[in-house]
Write an enzyme that holds these catalytic residues in place. Structure first.
Site, PDB file in Angstrom:
ATOM      1  CG  LEU A   1      -1.688   0.812   1.704  1.00  0.00           C
ATOM      2  CD1 LEU A   1      -3.395   0.517   0.473  1.00  0.00           C
ATOM      3  CD2 LEU A   1      -2.532   1.058   2.688  1.00  0.00           C
ATOM      4  CG  HIS A   2       3.129   2.806  -3.361  1.00  0.00           C
ATOM      5  ND1 HIS A   2       2.416   1.332  -3.865  1.00  0.00           N
ATOM      6  CD2 HIS A   2       3.673   3.733  -4.140  1.00  0.00           C
ATOM      7  CE1 HIS A   2       2.640   1.359  -4.723  1.00  0.00           C
ATOM      8  NE2 HIS A   2       3.335   2.834  -4.814  1.00  0.00           N
TER       9      HIS A   2
END
Ligand code: UD1
Length: 360
Positions: A203-204
């Site tokens: 997740l980024h």
């Protein structure tokens, strides 16, 4: 003839690496430039070591910053390099700020630009990467595409057919070369999980992590998933900071760790029961590995991973995520098929084309 290869951020290394190695194999003159957009050893150096890539000849060391500052710093420093070394071609990959910065500089100095992974479009201009893709493609002379949708996008945008070359996927070249070794390393052991018995999360994206409300919602969904299967979650530096501020209780079956080296992550991905991600590249890698992928976004610039592969968009909708996980765990998920030309030979095709044109 002198070729300049530009890398800067983590996903660039897997895309440009095979091209650098193929140019080297054919003894073509080249140099490798690292902008320094990513600089932590586990976001950069470890990839060079594991992929067998030569050390960069030039390191600009620009580091982090706002989009304008980072792009501007790369441009100023890269212009000096181009003026000094006068490359005949600049090769860039993907859609990060380093890609755009280097392309603009080269085009204005009238050095042809080759874009590896051209033509992908999410049609979502709130994504910085979408702006980078469109602008890079506009100034490129060689547009190397990975899927049919990219060819169509470029033609619709008025780019002439002669510039568009459907060559396949360099990131898949890297994956196919390393996947056996990655799996032999049994990286799941150190997390106390078994093959096909865990989920892997990344997740980024700013749209998922920068707003605390949305990040909390996504994290609640991930915590929900961890009640059905253990979840391994290597945390990107951007996400780490934001998550710390939320002070959420995670539970023991959600195992957080630092960003992982390429081979460790690839081994984990290859044997995951499923993957939850907002990354672009991982949608493609899971399709090749035939591992179910739930993409935590509402759009994708890589539609072939849905059409042919194992990828489905679930956004940040908890119910959709939970239902999809149940279907995967019940064995009701398509295994898909590998897209055309994702065969490990993309870099060879790219270098064939470059060579032919440069000779002319
Ligand atoms: C960048 C790319 C994104 C890509 C991602 C892969 C752009 C616009 N975005 O996003 O497309 O999917 O890389 O990882 O180019 N940081 C560190 N150490 C590092 C690098 C970054 O701590 O080695 C931290 C810094 O606080 C930095 C933040 O992460 O401000 C974001 O880094 P940045 O390169 O600006 O964007 P990414 O989110 O990594």
């Amino acid at each position: 003839m002198l070729i300049c290869n530009v890398v800067g951020a983590r996903p660039n290394f897997m895309k440009i690496g095979p091209v650098v190695l193929e140019l080297k194999r054919r003894r073509m003159r080249q140099f490798l430039l690292h902008t320094g957009q990513h600089y932590d050893p586990n976001m950069s150096k470890i990839f060079f070591d594991q992929l067998g890539m030569p050390e960069p000849d030039i390191h600009l060391g620009v580091g982090s910053g706002s989009h304008a500052r980072q792009t501007g710093r790369i441009m100023a420093a890269f212009e000096e390099v181009c003026q000094k070394r006068r490359p005949d071609l600049v090769i860039v990959g993907g859609d990060v700020n380093s890609t755009l910065a280097a392309s603009l500089v080269a085009a204005k100095l009238q050095i042809p630009v080759a874009h590896v992974e051209a033509g992908l479009r999410s049609f979502d201009r709130t994504m910085p990467e979408e702006i980078n893709r469109i602008a890079t493609d506009l100034v490129s002379e060689f547009l190397f595409t990975t899927e049919e949708s990219a060819n169509k996008n470029l033609q619709r945008e008025g780019i002439s057919r002669e510039k568009i070359h459907f060559v396949g996927n360099c990131m898949v070249d890297t994956l196919l070369k390393h996947v056996d070794v990655a799996v032999q390393g049994s990286p799941w052991h150190s997390f106390g999980v078994e093959p096909a018995g865990y989920a892997l999360v990344t997740l980024h994206r700013p749209s998922n992590v920068d707003d605390p409300k949305i990040l909390r919602q996504v994290m609640e969904a991930i915590i929900g998933v961890s009640k059905k299967a253990p979840v391994l979650f290597p945390i990107h530096p951007r996400t780490r900071e934001r998550l710390r501020a939320l002070k959420m209780k995670m539970g023991s079956s959600l195992k957080l760790c630092e960003p992982l080296p390429y081979l460790t992550f690839l081994g984990l991905m290859a044997k995951a029961r499923f993957v939850l991600t907002d990354s672009g590249g991982i949608q493609e890698e899971t399709t090749v590995l035939k591992v179910p992928c739930l993409t935590l976004r509402w759009n994708t610039e890589r539609p072939v991973t849905i059409k042919s592969g194992t990828n489905r968009l679930v956004g940040t909708d908890m119910r959709k995520i939970s239902e999809s996980v149940d279907r995967i765990l019940a064995g009701k998920w398509p295994s898909g098929k590998r897209p055309s030309l994702w065969d490990g030979k993309a870099a060879q095709r790219i270098v064939d084309i470059i060579r032919e044109h440069l000779m002319c």
